[in-house]
Design a protein around this motif. Structure first.
Motif, PDB file in Angstrom:
ATOM      1  N   TYR A 225       0.991  -1.009  -0.084  1.00 41.37           N
ATOM      2  CA  TYR A 225      -0.002  -0.016  -0.125  1.00 41.37           C
ATOM      3  C   TYR A 225       0.817   1.277  -0.021  1.00 41.37           C
ATOM      4  O   TYR A 225       1.920   1.233   0.730  1.00 41.37           O
ATOM      5  CB  TYR A 225      -0.855   0.076   1.301  1.00 41.37           C
ATOM      6  N   LYS A 226       0.436   2.188  -0.899  1.00 41.37           N
ATOM      7  CA  LYS A 226       1.129   3.743  -0.846  1.00 41.37           C
ATOM      8  C   LYS A 226       0.125   4.587  -1.196  1.00 41.37           C
ATOM      9  O   LYS A 226      -0.689   4.311  -2.392  1.00 41.37           O
ATOM     10  CB  LYS A 226       2.267   3.468  -1.820  1.00 41.37           C
ATOM     11  N   TYR A 227       0.161   5.968  -0.905  1.00 46.34           N
ATOM     12  CA  TYR A 227      -0.816   6.981  -1.045  1.00 46.34           C
ATOM     13  C   TYR A 227      -2.265   6.194  -1.285  1.00 46.34           C
ATOM     14  O   TYR A 227      -2.806   6.923  -2.206  1.00 46.34           O
ATOM     15  CB  TYR A 227      -0.362   7.475  -2.540  1.00 46.34           C
ATOM     16  N   GLY A 228      -2.732   5.248  -0.338  1.00 44.79           N
ATOM     17  CA  GLY A 228      -4.137   4.943  -0.318  1.00 44.79           C
ATOM     18  C   GLY A 228      -4.246   3.975  -1.443  1.00 44.79           C
ATOM     19  O   GLY A 228      -5.584   3.246  -1.714  1.00 44.79           O
ATOM     20  N   GLN A 229      -3.312   3.593  -2.186  1.00 38.27           N
ATOM     21  CA  GLN A 229      -3.298   2.584  -3.462  1.00 38.27           C
ATOM     22  C   GLN A 229      -2.898   1.345  -3.124  1.00 38.27           C
ATOM     23  O   GLN A 229      -2.074   1.023  -2.132  1.00 38.27           O
ATOM     24  CB  GLN A 229      -2.690   3.090  -4.717  1.00 38.27           C
ATOM     25  N   ARG A 230      -3.283   0.401  -3.561  1.00 38.84           N
ATOM     26  CA  ARG A 230      -2.725  -1.129  -3.468  1.00 38.84           C
ATOM     27  C   ARG A 230      -2.065  -1.696  -4.635  1.00 38.84           C
ATOM     28  O   ARG A 230      -2.840  -1.543  -5.816  1.00 38.84           O
ATOM     29  CB  ARG A 230      -3.704  -2.194  -2.920  1.00 38.84           C
ATOM     30  N   GLN A 231      -1.109  -2.624  -4.473  1.00 36.20           N
ATOM     31  CA  GLN A 231      -0.599  -3.234  -5.822  1.00 36.20           C
ATOM     32  C   GLN A 231      -0.176  -4.696  -4.965  1.00 36.20           C
ATOM     33  O   GLN A 231       0.409  -4.838  -3.830  1.00 36.20           O
ATOM     34  CB  GLN A 231       0.948  -2.652  -6.114  1.00 36.20           C
ATOM     35  N   THR A 232      -0.541  -5.775  -5.804  1.00 33.79           N
ATOM     36  CA  THR A 232      -0.363  -7.161  -5.457  1.00 33.79           C
ATOM     37  C   THR A 232       0.684  -7.898  -6.171  1.00 33.79           C
ATOM     38  O   THR A 232       0.604  -7.811  -7.417  1.00 33.79           O
ATOM     39  CB  THR A 232      -1.504  -7.859  -5.285  1.00 33.79           C
ATOM     40  N   ALA A 233       1.636  -8.344  -5.347  1.00 33.97           N
ATOM     41  CA  ALA A 233       2.684  -9.453  -6.025  1.00 33.97           C
ATOM     42  C   ALA A 233       2.277 -10.797  -5.835  1.00 33.97           C
ATOM     43  O   ALA A 233       1.841 -10.954  -4.595  1.00 33.97           O
ATOM     44  CB  ALA A 233       4.341  -8.896  -5.547  1.00 33.97           C
ATOM     45  N   SER A 234       2.350 -11.700  -6.490  1.00 31.91           N
ATOM     46  CA  SER A 234       2.000 -13.079  -6.186  1.00 31.91           C
ATOM     47  C   SER A 234       3.086 -14.162  -6.848  1.00 31.91           C
ATOM     48  O   SER A 234       3.783 -13.910  -7.814  1.00 31.91           O
ATOM     49  CB  SER A 234       0.466 -13.418  -6.555  1.00 31.91           C
ATOM     50  N   VAL A 235       2.709 -15.172  -6.093  1.00 31.29           N
ATOM     51  CA  VAL A 235       3.658 -16.342  -6.491  1.00 31.29           C
ATOM     52  C   VAL A 235       3.090 -17.909  -6.110  1.00 31.29           C
ATOM     53  O   VAL A 235       2.197 -17.569  -5.140  1.00 31.29           O
ATOM     54  CB  VAL A 235       5.094 -16.534  -5.988  1.00 31.29           C
ATOM     55  N   SER A 236       3.176 -18.742  -7.024  1.00 32.49           N
ATOM     56  CA  SER A 236       2.620 -20.093  -6.559  1.00 32.49           C
ATOM     57  C   SER A 236       3.648 -21.103  -6.408  1.00 32.49           C
ATOM     58  O   SER A 236       4.357 -21.257  -7.147  1.00 32.49           O
ATOM     59  CB  SER A 236       1.628 -20.320  -7.857  1.00 32.49           C
ATOM     60  N   VAL A 237       3.374 -21.844  -5.081  1.00 35.93           N
ATOM     61  CA  VAL A 237       4.218 -23.141  -4.832  1.00 35.93           C
ATOM     62  C   VAL A 237       3.368 -24.136  -4.463  1.00 35.93           C
ATOM     63  O   VAL A 237       2.133 -24.171  -4.523  1.00 35.93           O
ATOM     64  CB  VAL A 237       5.137 -22.466  -3.463  1.00 35.93           C
ATOM     65  N   LYS A 238       4.066 -25.392  -4.595  1.00 38.01           N
ATOM     66  CA  LYS A 238       3.306 -26.523  -3.924  1.00 38.01           C
ATOM     67  C   LYS A 238       3.733 -27.249  -2.657  1.00 38.01           C
ATOM     68  O   LYS A 238       4.983 -27.220  -2.480  1.00 38.01           O
ATOM     69  CB  LYS A 238       3.139 -27.511  -5.296  1.00 38.01           C
ATOM     70  N   LEU A 239       2.910 -27.850  -1.954  1.00 37.62           N
ATOM     71  CA  LEU A 239       3.043 -28.470  -0.842  1.00 37.62           C
ATOM     72  C   LEU A 239       2.983 -29.775  -1.111  1.00 37.62           C
ATOM     73  O   LEU A 239       2.030 -30.508  -1.366  1.00 37.62           O
ATOM     74  CB  LEU A 239       2.505 -28.039   0.494  1.00 37.62           C
ATOM     75  N   LYS A 240       4.214 -30.676  -0.637  1.00 31.73           N
ATOM     76  CA  LYS A 240       4.059 -32.114  -1.006  1.00 31.73           C
ATOM     77  C   LYS A 240       3.948 -32.821   0.405  1.00 31.73           C
ATOM     78  O   LYS A 240       4.202 -31.916   1.384  1.00 31.73           O
ATOM     79  CB  LYS A 240       5.269 -32.527  -1.430  1.00 31.73           C
ATOM     80  N   SER A 241       3.924 -34.089   0.770  1.00 28.65           N
ATOM     81  CA  SER A 241       3.915 -34.648   1.998  1.00 28.65           C
ATOM     82  C   SER A 241       5.197 -34.587   2.440  1.00 28.65           C
ATOM     83  O   SER A 241       6.054 -34.769   1.714  1.00 28.65           O
ATOM     84  CB  SER A 241       3.324 -36.302   1.632  1.00 28.65           C
ATOM     85  N   ASN A 242       4.923 -34.782   3.901  1.00 24.74           N
ATOM     86  CA  ASN A 242       6.297 -34.840   4.719  1.00 24.74           C
ATOM     87  C   ASN A 242       6.517 -36.131   5.356  1.00 24.74           C
ATOM     88  O   ASN A 242       7.245 -36.236   6.157  1.00 24.74           O
ATOM     89  CB  ASN A 242       6.176 -33.857   5.779  1.00 24.74           C
ATOM     90  N   ILE A 243       5.796 -37.147   4.843  1.00 29.66           N
ATOM     91  CA  ILE A 243       6.156 -38.406   5.266  1.00 29.66           C
ATOM     92  C   ILE A 243       6.232 -39.502   4.218  1.00 29.66           C
ATOM     93  O   ILE A 243       5.433 -39.554   3.037  1.00 29.66           O
ATOM     94  CB  ILE A 243       4.806 -39.158   6.300  1.00 29.66           C
ATOM     95  N   ALA A 244       7.044 -40.429   4.094  1.00 29.70           N
ATOM     96  CA  ALA A 244       7.226 -41.274   3.163  1.00 29.70           C
ATOM     97  C   ALA A 244       6.144 -42.473   3.430  1.00 29.70           C
ATOM     98  O   ALA A 244       5.857 -43.069   4.513  1.00 29.70           O
ATOM     99  CB  ALA A 244       8.565 -42.179   3.480  1.00 29.70           C
ATOM    100  N   PRO A 245       5.089 -43.004   2.286  1.00 31.61           N
ATOM    101  CA  PRO A 245       4.236 -43.835   2.390  1.00 31.61           C
ATOM    102  C   PRO A 245       4.786 -45.137   2.755  1.00 31.61           C
ATOM    103  O   PRO A 245       6.089 -45.543   2.311  1.00 31.61           O
ATOM    104  CB  PRO A 245       3.694 -44.014   0.983  1.00 31.61           C
ATOM    105  N   LYS A 246       3.978 -45.808   3.635  1.00 30.25           N
ATOM    106  CA  LYS A 246       4.335 -47.364   3.671  1.00 30.25           C
ATOM    107  C   LYS A 246       4.167 -48.151   2.547  1.00 30.25           C
ATOM    108  O   LYS A 246       3.295 -48.022   1.742  1.00 30.25           O
ATOM    109  CB  LYS A 246       3.427 -47.844   4.957  1.00 30.25           C
ATOM    110  N   LYS A 247       5.135 -49.088   2.507  1.00 27.87           N
ATOM    111  CA  LYS A 247       5.121 -50.077   1.382  1.00 27.87           C
ATOM    112  C   LYS A 247       4.547 -51.375   1.758  1.00 27.87           C
ATOM    113  O   LYS A 247       4.601 -52.026   2.956  1.00 27.87           O
ATOM    114  CB  LYS A 247       6.525 -49.939   1.079  1.00 27.87           C
TER     115      LYS A 247
END
Length: 373
Positions: free
Chosen positions: A123-145
Motif C-alpha cells: 500500500y502507498k498513497y491509499g493505493q494497493r499493488q499485489t505481487a504473487s507467486v504459486s508454490v506446491k506443498l508435498k507430503s512430509n511422510i514416506a508412504p508405507k510399502k
C-alpha cells in the motif's frame, strides 16, 4: 434628425463593447479560479492510477516444499525511492500478517497439500499493488510399502474393460468402458457370470461407478455427463454434469468422491453434483497423477494409478499418500492374452472384510490381503 440617429448608434456600439469586455473578464476570472483549484489538489489524488511497489524475489514460481517446511518470502522494490507504507501477506484466502520490511516467514504445518498461492499486498498513497507467486506443498511422510497375498481367484469376463467396481450383498457391480461396449452390470462373484446389465449409447465411454442412496452413479470419460440408475432395476433415473474428465468414483457415505486423471480428487454433492471441496494428492516426492478407479475403505481412499501396478492409500482430509501397494505379478503370464490391459478395479466387502482387485480385460479377479513390508 440624422445627427440624433448617429448618436444612438454610437451609444449602442459603446454599450455592446462594454458587455463584451465584462464577459471576457468573467470568463478569464473563472478560468483562473479553476486552474488554481487544480493546482491545489492533494498529491494523493493526482498520482498515476497504476502503482508499482514490490515484486517477488523468492521463492520461484512452482517451487516444491514439504508440509511443515517454512517458506521464506523475499520481496524486492520496483523503485528504491518508493517504499510501501505497509505490506500484508496472504496464503490462499487467509491473511497471515504484516511483513516486517521486505521479508516474511510462512509456516506450512497447518496447510493443505498442493498448490498454494502467496500474495503480498503493498500500500502507498491509499493505493494497493499485489505481487504473487504459486508454490506446491508435498507430503512430509514416506508412504508405507505393502505387499499382497492372493486368498482366492475368481473368473472374470475377459471382454470387460473394467472402469468401476463395488461389492454389495454377495454380488459385484461393474462399470465397463470403451465406446460401444460401455455398461453397468451385476456379476455373480463365484462364477463371473453377468446376471443383469444395461448398455450406454455408443457415443459415451463409460467410467467409474458408485452406489449412493440406492442409486448407481456412472461417469463417462469425456462427455461431461453422468447417469443415475435405480439400484435394483438398473432403470435410468436421471443425469448429471461436470466440467472435468470422469475417471474413478466412490463414496464415503456422505459425498461422492471423483477422480479426473490428475492428482486432484473432488468431493461432490450427490444431489446437485456441485463440488464441495477438493484435495491434491502427493507423496513425499511429487504429485501422484493419473488417479483412476477409487474405493473408500476404512476411512481411506484406495486409488489405482493408471498404467501402473500400484494402488495408493490416500488420507481423504489432507491428500497425503499413506501407503502404496505394488500388485506386480498379480495376473500370471499364463493367464494373459493379447488383449489384456492394466490393473484397474477395487472392491471392498465391508461385512466380510474382503478386498477384491482385477484389471481391464483380465480373465481373473482376485481376493487379496495386504501386509506391510
Amino acid at each position: 434628425m440624422q445627427e440624433f440617429l448617429e448618436k444612438v448608434n454610437k451609444m449602442k456600439t459603446t454599450f455592446g463593447l462594454s458587455i463584451s469586455i465584462v464577459t471576457l473578464l468573467l470568463v478569464s476570472a473563472f478560468s483562473c479560479k479553476t486552474n488554481n483549484e487544480k493546482k491545489e489538489l492533494p498529491e494523493s489524488q493526482t498520482i498515476q492510477k497504476t502503482i508499482y511497489l514490490v515484486k517477488v524475489s523468492e521463492p520461484s514460481n512452482g517451487k516444491l516444499y514439504s508440509l511443515g517446511e517454512n517458506i521464506e518470502l523475499i520481496l524486492k522494490l520496483h523503485d528504491n525511492q518508493l517504499n510501501p507504507d505497509s505490506i500484508i501477506i496472504y496464503a490462499g484466502d487467509k491473511r497471515l500478517g504484516r511483513a516486517n520490511g521486505l521479508s516474511y516467514t510462512i509456516k506450512t504445518s497447518e496447510m493443505s497439500l498442493g498448490t498454494l498461492s502467496i500474495r503480498a499486498a503493498a500500500y502507498k498513497y491509499g493505493q494497493r499493488q499485489t505481487a504473487s507467486v504459486s508454490v506446491k506443498l508435498k507430503s512430509n511422510i514416506a508412504p508405507k510399502k505393502y505387499s499382497y497375498q492372493v486368498i482366492k481367484t475368481y473368473q472374470h469376463d475377459p471382454d470387460a474393460y473394467t472402469q468401476g467396481l463395488f461389492y454389495k450383498d454377495g454380488f459385484l457391480y461393474e462399470g465397463t468402458g470403451r465406446n460401444g461396449s460401455s455398461s453397468i452390470r451385476k456379476v455373480e462373484l463365484e462364477t463371473g457370470k453377468v446376471l443383469q446389465s444395461v448398455n450406454l449409447d455408443q457415443k459415451h465411454f463409460g467410467e467409474g461407478i458408485a452406489l449412493f442412496n440406492n442409486k448407481i452413479y456412472q461417469l463417462t470419460w469425456t462427455s461431461e455427463i453422468g447417469f443415475k440408475y435405480d439400484f435394483n432395476s438398473f432403470q435410468q433415473t436421471g443425469t448429471f454434469s461436470y466440467t472435468t474428465q470422469g475417471w474413478g468414483l466412490t463414496t464415503d457415505g456422505k459425498f461422492l468422491i471423483m477422480s479426473d486423471g490428475s492428482n486432484t480428487i473432488h468431493f461432490i454433492d450427490p444431489e446437485t453434483f456441485g463440488e464441495i471441496r477438493r484435495i491434491e494428492v502427493f507423496n513425499d516426492k511429487e504429485p501422484v497423477n493419473q488417479l483412476n478407479e477409487l474405493e473408500y475403505i476404512n476411512g481411506d481412499i484406495y486409488a489405482n494409478v493408471y498404467q501402473t501396478d500400484n494402488v495408493v492409500i490416500i488420507n481423504p482430509t489432507t491428500g497425503v499418500v499413506k501407503g502404496e501397494i505394488n500388485f506386480k505379478g498379480l495376473l500370471k503370464d499364463s493367464d494373459r492374452t493379447n488383449d489384456v490391459d492394466v490393473l484397474n478395479g477395487i472392491a471392498w466387502d465391508e461385512t466380510g472384510k474382503r478386498l477384491f482387485v482385477t484389471g481391464k480385460l483380465w480373465p481373473k479377479l482376485y481376493q487379496v490381503v495386504i501386509a506391510e513390508k
